[in-house]
Design a protein around this motif. Structure first.
Motif, short mmCIF file in Angstrom:
data_model
loop_
_atom_site.label_atom_id
_atom_site.label_comp_id
_atom_site.label_asym_id
_atom_site.label_seq_id
_atom_site.Cartn_x
_atom_site.Cartn_y
_atom_site.Cartn_z
N UNK A 1 0.75 -1.28 -0.06
CA UNK A 1 -0.02 0.02 -0.12
C UNK A 1 0.63 1.19 -0.10
N UNK A 2 0.43 2.40 -0.78
CA UNK A 2 1.15 3.66 -0.79
C UNK A 2 2.36 3.58 -1.50
N UNK A 3 2.50 2.83 -2.33
CA UNK A 3 3.97 2.68 -3.21
C UNK A 3 4.17 3.78 -4.16
N UNK A 4 4.84 4.59 -4.13
CA UNK A 4 5.00 5.68 -5.13
C UNK A 4 5.41 5.18 -6.65
N UNK A 5 4.63 5.26 -7.36
CA UNK A 5 4.93 4.75 -8.85
C UNK A 5 5.12 5.80 -9.73
#
Lengths: 239, 251
Positions: free
Chosen positions: B160-164
């Motif tokens: 969750x909330x992984x910067x892509x």
């Protein structure tokens, strides 16, 4: 060597081109240590190879090859080694000279050809039916340095995990028990299961074991021979 | 054309800077084109300064690495900078419904979601599913993927909330994902409490009878391993990682 007359400028450019080409196609020298992180599992002879991006020793969620099956069920790496040889891989076999005991390490060097950009490793874990420790196609860094990779335990999906003494021959039930492990593995287990419902390579669910060395369901000792991932550490120094 | 290709290959973080370049190049191109015969538009309906919204697309492949834990329909969400769960925090009710019953509908309907998709059905052990997600929303820079291990009380896997936003076109990124416990339901493994095929029991129960904090899962015990009241067998045991996830930016 043929000498061709050419302008100094052209010669410099040619040299420069050769120099650039050689940095990208140079063989690498790798110094590798594999450590068995568990306190109760043995690894059968380890095979490590640098190979091209096209080859794979194994792949999660794919069916195991017969060569992988022979390694995972009986510790026999000869089939994998011949597959790798045919694919022009650089191979290291059996660095521990036999079983790699709990918490022990084995070190070796491997020189990889320029086309062999990826590293893989496999060894059966004992006691198990078709469990193995593996590394699937780790990209070898070009930059010199020391790298650490942690490895998980896989299930080849080729044999039911009955957890009782038996055979290391592919397709035959039961676990192989080499003499050094004979005393630490139980007897007369009735079998944990006779089913293998997932025939793809997957993360091993772990052994069940029991606390009875002469009866019970399993011949695995539940207080010594279980594990959690990761089960091995690989230290790779790119020289 | 050149500027378009350049634009495709840069990451979203630098997109703003290159917008200026595009505008400048567009103006130059317009100036040149205006002098030539190939200029197809009248001055009235050609508005070079309004850019169409940039679309970002991603392909997400998830593989079930477990022996015997089907995964509930996979929820994929793009959103702003936030985490949809955290170790040591209480699970949201939407996450509780997903982790206890495999029902991702509330989770997908959260107002903070900017783009969502879900697999049509569960993903069996050893199987993979590929999902595509697209957005024109400039803030949709963070990824959440979540699914329940259905033969458990309240185990789930995901990230969750992984910067892509730093992914360039065709760049691929992979993770091996561990298993969380939502902390909302006791791991009693009892008959009637496991929604998966091992039991066919009730999924979501609003009562929170566990520690009410998300943490890492300690695995299932099963009746084969001494929990006599368990409906689970040794075949439902698992170890980390449970899921392999790969994202590729496709546009």
């Amino acid at each position: 060597m043929k000498v061709i007359k050419q302008s100094p400028m052209k010669a410099t450019l040619t040299l420069l081109a050769l120099a650039l080409a050689s940095t990208t196609t140079m063989a690498q020298e790798l110094s590798i240590t594999v450590t068995n992180l568990t306190q109760g599992l043995h690894f059968t002879p380890v095979v490590t190879a640098a190979h091209s991006n096209e080859s794979r020793l194994f792949m999660l969620s794919d069916m195991a090859s017969t060569e992988l099956q022979a390694m995972a069920e009986g510790g026999d790496i000869s089939g994998l080694v011949s597959l790798l040889s045919n694919a022009d891989a650089n191979i290291n076999e059996n660095p521990a000279g036999g079983l790699l005991a709990p918490s022990m390490s084995a070190s070796f060097t491997l020189t990889n050809d320029s086309a062999n950009t990826h590293l893989s490793l496999a060894a059966m874990i004992l006691p198990s039916n078709d469990g193995f420790v593996g590394l699937d196609s780790w990209e070898i860094p070009e930059e010199a340095g020391t790298y650490t990779v942690f490895l998980n335990a896989y299930d080849a999906g080729t044999e039911a995990n009955d957890e009782i003494r038996g055979s290391g021959v592919p397709g035959e039930a039961g676990m192989p028990v080499p003499p050094p492990l004979d005393a630490s593995i139980g007897m007369n287990g009735t079998g944990v299961t006779d089913m293998e419902s997932n025939d793809k390579v997957h993360i091993h669910r772990g052994s069940l074991g029991d606390d009875d060395m002469s009866a019970g369901k399993s011949d695995i000792n539940n207080s010594v021979q279980r594990w959690l991932n990761p089960v091995a550490k690989l230290t790779i120094t790119v020289l | 054309m050149l500027t378009f290709n350049a634009q495709k290959n840069i990451s979203r973080k630098t997109a703003k800077n290159s917008l200026y370049q595009i505008v400048i190049v567009s103006l130059l191109t317009l100036g040149l084109a205006a002098c030539g015969d190939s200029y197809k538009y009248s001055d009235d309906n050609y508005t070079p300064l309004v850019q169409p919204p940039m679309e970002y697309s991603y392909s997400i492949t998830l593989t079930n690495l477990t022996y015997g834990q089907p995964l509930s329909p996979i929820a994929v969400i793009l959103h702003g900078d936030s985490k949809m769960w955290q170790v040591g925090q209480s699970a949201s009710v939407a996450l509780e419904k997903l982790a206890e019953g495999g029902d991702n509908s509330d989770f997908l309907a959260l107002e903070s979601n900017l783009a969502t998709t879900s697999s049509a059905g569960p993903v069996p052990p050893g199987a993979s599913v590929t999902l595509n997600i697209s957005t024109t929303e400039p803030m949709a820079n963070y990824l959440t993927v979540v699914t329940m291990l259905v033969n458990t009380n309240d185990a789930f896997s995901g990230l969750t909330g992984v910067d892509i936003s730093t992914l360039v076109l065709n760049q691929e990124k992979s993770w091996r994902l561990n298993v969380y416990d939502s902390g909302t339901e006791q791991n009693n493994e009892a008959v009637g409490t496991i929604p998966g095929p091992a039991d066919g029991g009730v999924g979501f129960d609003a009562d929170r009878n566990d520690i009410d904090l998300v943490g890492y899962h300690s695995g299932v015990v099963s009746k084969d391993d001494g929990l006599s009241s368990s409906v689970l067998t040794q075949a439902h045991r698992f170890d980390n990682p449970a899921v392999k996830l790969t994202i590729t930016r496709t546009k």
